[in-house]
Design a protein around this motif. Structure first.
Motif, PDB file in Angstrom:
ATOM      1  N   LYS A 258      42.441  20.729 -18.575  1.00 61.04           N
ATOM      2  CA  LYS A 258      41.929  22.089 -18.410  1.00 61.04           C
ATOM      3  C   LYS A 258      40.557  22.108 -17.743  1.00 61.04           C
ATOM      4  O   LYS A 258      40.006  23.187 -17.456  1.00 61.04           O
ATOM      5  N   HIS A 259      39.987  20.931 -17.492  1.00 61.54           N
ATOM      6  CA  HIS A 259      38.678  20.826 -16.846  1.00 61.54           C
ATOM      7  C   HIS A 259      38.725  19.806 -15.705  1.00 61.54           C
ATOM      8  O   HIS A 259      37.780  19.043 -15.492  1.00 61.54           O
ATOM      9  N   SER A 260      39.813  19.787 -14.964  1.00 61.71           N
ATOM     10  CA  SER A 260      39.996  18.775 -13.908  1.00 61.71           C
ATOM     11  C   SER A 260      40.173  19.408 -12.538  1.00 61.71           C
ATOM     12  O   SER A 260      40.927  18.915 -11.708  1.00 61.71           O
ATOM     13  N   ALA A 261      39.461  20.514 -12.278  1.00 59.20           N
ATOM     14  CA  ALA A 261      39.613  21.217 -11.002  1.00 59.20           C
ATOM     15  C   ALA A 261      39.286  20.314  -9.822  1.00 59.20           C
ATOM     16  O   ALA A 261      39.906  20.416  -8.750  1.00 59.20           O
ATOM     17  N   TYR A 262      38.312  19.413 -10.008  1.00 54.36           N
ATOM     18  CA  TYR A 262      37.950  18.516  -8.912  1.00 54.36           C
ATOM     19  C   TYR A 262      39.137  17.659  -8.481  1.00 54.36           C
ATOM     20  O   TYR A 262      39.386  17.457  -7.281  1.00 54.36           O
ATOM     21  N   ALA A 263      39.903  17.133  -9.456  1.00 57.46           N
ATOM     22  CA  ALA A 263      41.051  16.289  -9.141  1.00 57.46           C
ATOM     23  C   ALA A 263      42.169  17.101  -8.491  1.00 57.46           C
ATOM     24  O   ALA A 263      42.838  16.630  -7.559  1.00 57.46           O
ATOM     25  N   LEU A 264      42.370  18.333  -8.964  1.00 56.85           N
ATOM     26  CA  LEU A 264      43.396  19.189  -8.373  1.00 56.85           C
ATOM     27  C   LEU A 264      43.045  19.535  -6.934  1.00 56.85           C
ATOM     28  O   LEU A 264      43.915  19.577  -6.058  1.00 56.85           O
ATOM     29  N   MET A 265      41.776  19.773  -6.673  1.00 58.68           N
ATOM     30  CA  MET A 265      41.345  20.095  -5.308  1.00 58.68           C
ATOM     31  C   MET A 265      41.579  18.913  -4.385  1.00 58.68           C
ATOM     32  O   MET A 265      42.145  19.054  -3.290  1.00 58.68           O
ATOM     33  N   MET A 266      41.181  17.729  -4.804  1.00 62.73           N
ATOM     34  CA  MET A 266      41.362  16.549  -3.953  1.00 62.73           C
ATOM     35  C   MET A 266      42.838  16.190  -3.823  1.00 62.73           C
ATOM     36  O   MET A 266      43.273  15.675  -2.789  1.00 62.73           O
ATOM     37  N   GLY A 267      43.611  16.450  -4.865  1.00 61.32           N
ATOM     38  CA  GLY A 267      45.025  16.112  -4.836  1.00 61.32           C
ATOM     39  C   GLY A 267      45.857  17.039  -3.980  1.00 61.32           C
ATOM     40  O   GLY A 267      46.975  16.694  -3.597  1.00 61.32           O
ATOM     41  N   THR A 268      45.325  18.220  -3.676  1.00 65.97           N
ATOM     42  CA  THR A 268      46.094  19.195  -2.906  1.00 65.97           C
ATOM     43  C   THR A 268      45.454  19.575  -1.580  1.00 65.97           C
ATOM     44  O   THR A 268      46.148  19.801  -0.598  1.00 65.97           O
ATOM     45  N   ARG A 269      44.114  19.659  -1.519  1.00 66.58           N
ATOM     46  CA  ARG A 269      43.437  20.146  -0.325  1.00 66.58           C
ATOM     47  C   ARG A 269      42.194  19.317  -0.004  1.00 66.58           C
ATOM     48  O   ARG A 269      41.085  19.847   0.129  1.00 66.58           O
ATOM     49  N   PRO A 270      42.290  18.010   0.145  1.00 63.02           N
ATOM     50  CA  PRO A 270      41.076  17.208   0.358  1.00 63.02           C
ATOM     51  C   PRO A 270      40.310  17.574   1.623  1.00 63.02           C
ATOM     52  O   PRO A 270      39.077  17.515   1.647  1.00 63.02           O
ATOM     53  N   GLU A 271      41.018  17.969   2.687  1.00 65.22           N
ATOM     54  CA  GLU A 271      40.326  18.249   3.942  1.00 65.22           C
ATOM     55  C   GLU A 271      39.488  19.523   3.873  1.00 65.22           C
ATOM     56  O   GLU A 271      38.561  19.709   4.653  1.00 65.22           O
ATOM     57  N   THR A 272      39.775  20.369   2.897  1.00 68.75           N
ATOM     58  CA  THR A 272      38.985  21.589   2.720  1.00 68.75           C
ATOM     59  C   THR A 272      37.575  21.266   2.225  1.00 68.75           C
ATOM     60  O   THR A 272      36.672  22.095   2.312  1.00 68.75           O
ATOM     61  N   LEU A 273      37.370  20.056   1.760  1.00 68.22           N
ATOM     62  CA  LEU A 273      36.068  19.648   1.222  1.00 68.22           C
ATOM     63  C   LEU A 273      35.113  19.183   2.321  1.00 68.22           C
ATOM     64  O   LEU A 273      34.261  18.317   2.098  1.00 68.22           O
ATOM     65  N   THR A 274      35.221  19.760   3.506  1.00 69.70           N
ATOM     66  CA  THR A 274      34.380  19.377   4.636  1.00 69.70           C
ATOM     67  C   THR A 274      32.899  19.458   4.309  1.00 69.70           C
ATOM     68  O   THR A 274      32.089  18.686   4.832  1.00 69.70           O
ATOM     69  N   GLY A 275      32.527  20.378   3.435  1.00 73.68           N
ATOM     70  CA  GLY A 275      31.124  20.507   3.065  1.00 73.68           C
ATOM     71  C   GLY A 275      30.525  19.244   2.488  1.00 73.68           C
ATOM     72  O   GLY A 275      29.309  19.043   2.546  1.00 73.68           O
ATOM     73  N   LEU A 276      31.354  18.360   1.940  1.00 76.76           N
ATOM     74  CA  LEU A 276      30.841  17.096   1.396  1.00 76.76           C
ATOM     75  C   LEU A 276      30.309  16.196   2.492  1.00 76.76           C
ATOM     76  O   LEU A 276      29.504  15.300   2.240  1.00 76.76           O
ATOM     77  N   ALA A 277      30.785  16.401   3.734  1.00 80.52           N
ATOM     78  CA  ALA A 277      30.292  15.616   4.869  1.00 80.52           C
ATOM     79  C   ALA A 277      29.066  16.251   5.511  1.00 80.52           C
ATOM     80  O   ALA A 277      28.370  15.601   6.300  1.00 80.52           O
TER      81      ALA A 277
END
Length: 408
Positions: A258-277
């Motif tokens: 119930k507190h694993s949104a980070y894993a769900l995001m990376m598991g489904t939409r990793p390229e959307t995390l462009t801001g990390l670059a």
């Protein structure tokens, strides 16, 4: 980023490697930190909305004004680093051979949001035990690789590099290094990779150790995963015959999912995390928020109350992610993964389990014995969390010495 790979190649295709980050890259990092646009403060007095603004601003101030990357760069370069190509991809690894000829070869795998920096504190105690309170008979030859997409390893340019393929690459690496008999250890992704390596039964692998065991009965694993939003009432649907300890583990799993949104995001939409670059502060905030216990530990580090990890420990790892631009490439292993993180997988090789109290869940002995029928060691520690090698290197060193003693 700039690194140096020497031209000399030995017969196994292994090239010496040196980390050399230009001053311009470090100055650019500081400039980006200084230019951060901040949000307003959270509307709660705890960490329930994520990384507190006070914590990330304290981190940014220290990162920009005081932090010195050159210290950890020198520490990395004080160890033998190498690159070798496996299955079309460059794999970086640290390889420290013990001075004791009969040392047991050990490959240790980091997790996310980690890197080989997680393991730096255990190198000396494992390879040179006589200088760190152990006996010569406790010695290990140590191999610490960077998972593809992490650190100084290559970034896959096509899909297919899931944890099972990484495990096959590790078997090839140990074979290439000439180790015909070895053991493996891991936590987080390293735990899953180590379990999968054991399932592949390469000829040289004689045993494993994990500090995040894949030991949850599959039906309970599936039940807790299915209730991320809480609408399925997983805890109300548990088998009636669970012990109090097993039920407690289920509650911990339920909390994690119930507190694993980070894993769900990376598991489904990793390229959307462009801001990390693009933003070092965005990267830092994302990497801090792994789990509730770890976040609390890290918040205390930047509040002047370090427990297990210092500010430099935390920023050594985050800075490595920034300088190698691996925020997104490391995330893709979640997208690639087709295996359960936590369920029992049928490992039959000799296995050892160490249970740290602040891990995502505490594995009961009953489930460890079912998951690892050839269980050679099980121990519950009194302190430590998810990043055992990093937080509690002395305890993990003791666990590894004890766990593998019967296999020497």
């Amino acid at each position: 980023m700039a690194v140096k790979t020497e031209a000399r190649v030995d017969v196994a295709g292994i090239r010496p490697f040196t980390v050399e980050i230009p001053d311009a890259d470090l100055q650019a990092l500081r400039s980006r930190i200084a230019a951060t646009r901040w949000p307003e403060r959270e509307t709660v007095g705890d960490q329930s909305q994520g990384v507190p603004l006070e914590t990330i601003q304290a981190l940014a101030r220290y990162w920009e004004k005081e932090y010195d990357w050159r210290k950890v760069e020198a520490r990395l370069n004080s160890l033998p680093n190498f690159i070798t190509e496996i299955d079309g991809l460059d794999i970086h690894f640290i390889h420290v051979r013990s001075k004791h000829d009969d040392a047991l070869p050990l490959i240790v795998t980091h997790g996310w949001p980690g890197s080989v920096i997680e393991q730096l504190k255990i190198v000396g105690p494992l390879t040179d035990p006589t200088a760190h309170g152990g006996d010569a008979s406790d010695a290990f030859h140590l191999v610490i690789p960077s998972i593809p997409g992490f650190g100084f390893s290559g970034k896959p340019t096509a899909s297919g590099w899931g944890p099972d393929r990484v495990a096959r690459a590790w078997a090839e690496l140990m074979d290439r290094l000439g180790y015909q008999r070895y053991v493996a250890q891991g936590g987080d992704w390293g735990a899953l990779i180590t379990d999968l390596l054991a399932l592949q039964t390469p000829p040289g692998l004689i045993g494993i150790h994990t500090n995040m065991p894949g030991a949850i009965p599959p039906e309970i694993d599936a039940l807790t995963q299915s209730d991320i939003t809480g609408v399925n009432n997983a805890l109300g649907s548990l088998p009636a015959n669970l012990s109090a300890e097993e039920r407690r583990t289920c509650e911990q799993l339920d909390f994690f999912w119930k507190h694993s949104a980070y894993a769900l995001m990376m598991g489904t939409r990793p390229e959307t995390l462009t801001g990390l670059a693009d933003s070092p502060v965005a990267l830092a905030s994302y990497l801090l928020d792994h789990d509730a216990a770890s976040l609390d530990l890290l918040c205390r580090s930047f509040a002047g109350q370090p427990v297990g990890l210092s500010r430099d420990d935390v920023l050594d790892n985050i800075t490595l992610f920034w300088l190698t631009n691996t925020g997104v490439s490391a995330a893709r292993i979640y997208w690639e993964n087709k295996f359960s993180f936590f369920s029992a997988k049928g490992v039959t090789v000799p296995a050892a389990v160490s249970v740290f109290p602040d891990e995502l869940y505490e594995t009961p002995r009953s489930w460890a014995e079912q998951a690892y029928p050839n269980l050679i060691h099980y121990n519950k520690l009194d302190k430590g969390g998810h990043f055992a090698a990093w937080e509690q290197p002395r305890l993990l060193t003791q666990e590894l010495r004890t766990a593998f003693r019967s296999l020497r």
